[in-house]
Design a protein around this motif. Structure first.
Motif, PDB file in Angstrom:
ATOM      1  N   SER A  92       0.826  -1.205   0.000  1.00 13.38           N
ATOM      2  CA  SER A  92       0.000   0.000   0.000  1.00 13.38           C
ATOM      3  C   SER A  92       0.861   1.256   0.000  1.00 13.38           C
ATOM      4  O   SER A  92       0.588   2.222  -0.717  1.00 13.38           O
ATOM      5  N   SER A  93       1.923   1.225   0.788  1.00 13.40           N
ATOM      6  CA  SER A  93       2.813   2.380   0.876  1.00 13.40           C
ATOM      7  C   SER A  93       3.538   2.654  -0.437  1.00 13.40           C
ATOM      8  O   SER A  93       3.722   3.804  -0.837  1.00 13.40           O
ATOM      9  N   LYS A 136      -3.921   1.092  -3.729  1.00 11.94           N
ATOM     10  CA  LYS A 136      -3.418   1.483  -2.404  1.00 11.94           C
ATOM     11  C   LYS A 136      -4.458   1.184  -1.325  1.00 11.94           C
ATOM     12  O   LYS A 136      -4.146   0.647  -0.256  1.00 11.94           O
ATOM     13  N   ILE A 137      -5.724   1.513  -1.609  1.00 12.26           N
ATOM     14  CA  ILE A 137      -6.815   1.274  -0.651  1.00 12.26           C
ATOM     15  C   ILE A 137      -7.050  -0.225  -0.463  1.00 12.26           C
ATOM     16  O   ILE A 137      -7.216  -0.714   0.663  1.00 12.26           O
ATOM     17  N   ILE A 138      -7.055  -0.976  -1.572  1.00  9.83           N
ATOM     18  CA  ILE A 138      -7.276  -2.431  -1.501  1.00  9.83           C
ATOM     19  C   ILE A 138      -6.203  -3.099  -0.642  1.00  9.83           C
ATOM     20  O   ILE A 138      -6.498  -3.944   0.214  1.00  9.83           O
ATOM     21  N   TYR A 139      -4.927  -2.731  -0.868  1.00  8.73           N
ATOM     22  CA  TYR A 139      -3.841  -3.332  -0.088  1.00  8.73           C
ATOM     23  C   TYR A 139      -3.959  -2.974   1.391  1.00  8.73           C
ATOM     24  O   TYR A 139      -3.660  -3.786   2.269  1.00  8.73           O
ATOM     25  N   LYS A 140      -4.404  -1.751   1.678  1.00 13.52           N
ATOM     26  CA  LYS A 140      -4.573  -1.324   3.067  1.00 13.52           C
ATOM     27  C   LYS A 140      -5.660  -2.150   3.753  1.00 13.52           C
ATOM     28  O   LYS A 140      -5.507  -2.588   4.906  1.00 13.52           O
ATOM     29  N   ILE A 141      -6.765  -2.402   3.045  1.00 14.20           N
ATOM     30  CA  ILE A 141      -7.846  -3.227   3.592  1.00 14.20           C
ATOM     31  C   ILE A 141      -7.353  -4.647   3.859  1.00 14.20           C
ATOM     32  O   ILE A 141      -7.642  -5.243   4.903  1.00 14.20           O
TER      33      ILE A 141
END
Length: 280
Positions: free
Chosen positions: A44-45, A53-58
């Motif tokens: 995400s970073s 980025k949002i998908i990886y954070k979730i």
């Protein structure tokens, strides 16, 4: 289900069915490929696409509670790095450190000089794309040094960026034999990562098949492996190492063989795992 043998899971992604097996008396073991929470946080970073980025954070948040809960269900969790070994042991007390399997058997005996600096990797992964961007920026300002970038997954933006720089070439990997040929002709490898997720497979491939290896802090947390590399803590230090290494002769064959073949052979790791799983 009829064969009451131990079950070895490869990675947390495969573990959804453990409750069905646990209740029927199966002994369960896991090869813990990554701390998935940290892995997806790192993706995400590094990712520039806001949707990804949002998908990886979730994904990172979903794994956070799951892995702490599920790791306790295994007889043994085989960890690939010291960092993950310490993390798992801190909350489930069932970790064993078995370093990554890499498929190499012998260190290649190579001459003192190669022809170029070498960067390779899957350029569909955001961490590798970020590492390549940093490496390209270095070599744009070091026009006297040749860089070869090898990947089968370079998008049009990367191809366009590299095509405008005289001292950087982009080549396909295509086969293992071709990759090994690229390793053998390289003078030094540039390995960078912005995710702290243990020792990367590409490090073993470079150490077994090439000459100098220049790394940053996220390529490995294994001190014995770090001693076989040239370490730069930031891009200024990496730049200095590139300049210094170009002038050096490579003489590391014997010492590298001694360290890697004694402590990091796949056969030894497989035997250690089997001994733990079939201890009864």
């Amino acid at each position: 289900m009829e064969i009451k043998a131990p079950v070895l899971f490869e990675g947390l992604q495969t573990t959804q069915i453990i409750s069905q097996l646990k209740n029927k008396g199966f002994k369960l073991y896991l090869r813990h490929h990554n701390n998935e929470t940290e892995y997806y946080k790192g993706l995400s970073s590094s990712e520039k696409n806001i949707f990804k980025k949002i998908i990886y954070k979730i994904e990172s948040l979903k794994y956070s509670g799951y892995q702490k809960k599920v790791l306790k269900e295994f007889e043994t969790v085989f960890c690939l790095s010291e960092k993950e070994y310490n993390e798992v042991n801190s909350y489930s007390k069932n970790a064993e450190l078995i370093h990554i399997f890499h498929g190499n058997r012998f260190v290649k005996i190579l001459g003192k000089k190669g022809n170029y600096f070498f960067f390779h990797g899957d350029l569909s992964i955001s961490d590798n794309k970020k590492a390549l961007d940093e490496t390209i920026n270095l070599f744009k300002n070091l026009p006297q040094y040749q860089l070869v970038v090898a990947s089968d997954r370079a998008d049009n933006d990367i191809k366009k960026k590299i095509s405008n720089i005289v001292n950087i070439d982009l080549v396909p990997i295509e086969t293992t034999e071709n990759l090994h040929c690229l390793f053998e002709n390289a003078h030094a490898n540039i390995l960078l990562s912005y995710q702290n997720s243990g020792t990367k497979v590409k490090l073993f491939n470079a150490l077994y098949n090439s000459r100098f290896v220049i790394i940053n802090q996220n390529i490995t947390d294994d001190h014995a492996l770090m001693d076989l590399c040239l370490f730069g803590s930031d891009m200024n230090e990496i730049r200095k190492l590139i300049i210094e290494t170009e002038k050096k002769d490579y003489n590391g064959n014997e010492y590298r063989s001694e360290v890697l073949e004694k402590n990091y052979s796949d056969d030894a790791k497989a035997k250690k795992m089997a001994k733990i799983i079939f201890k009864d």
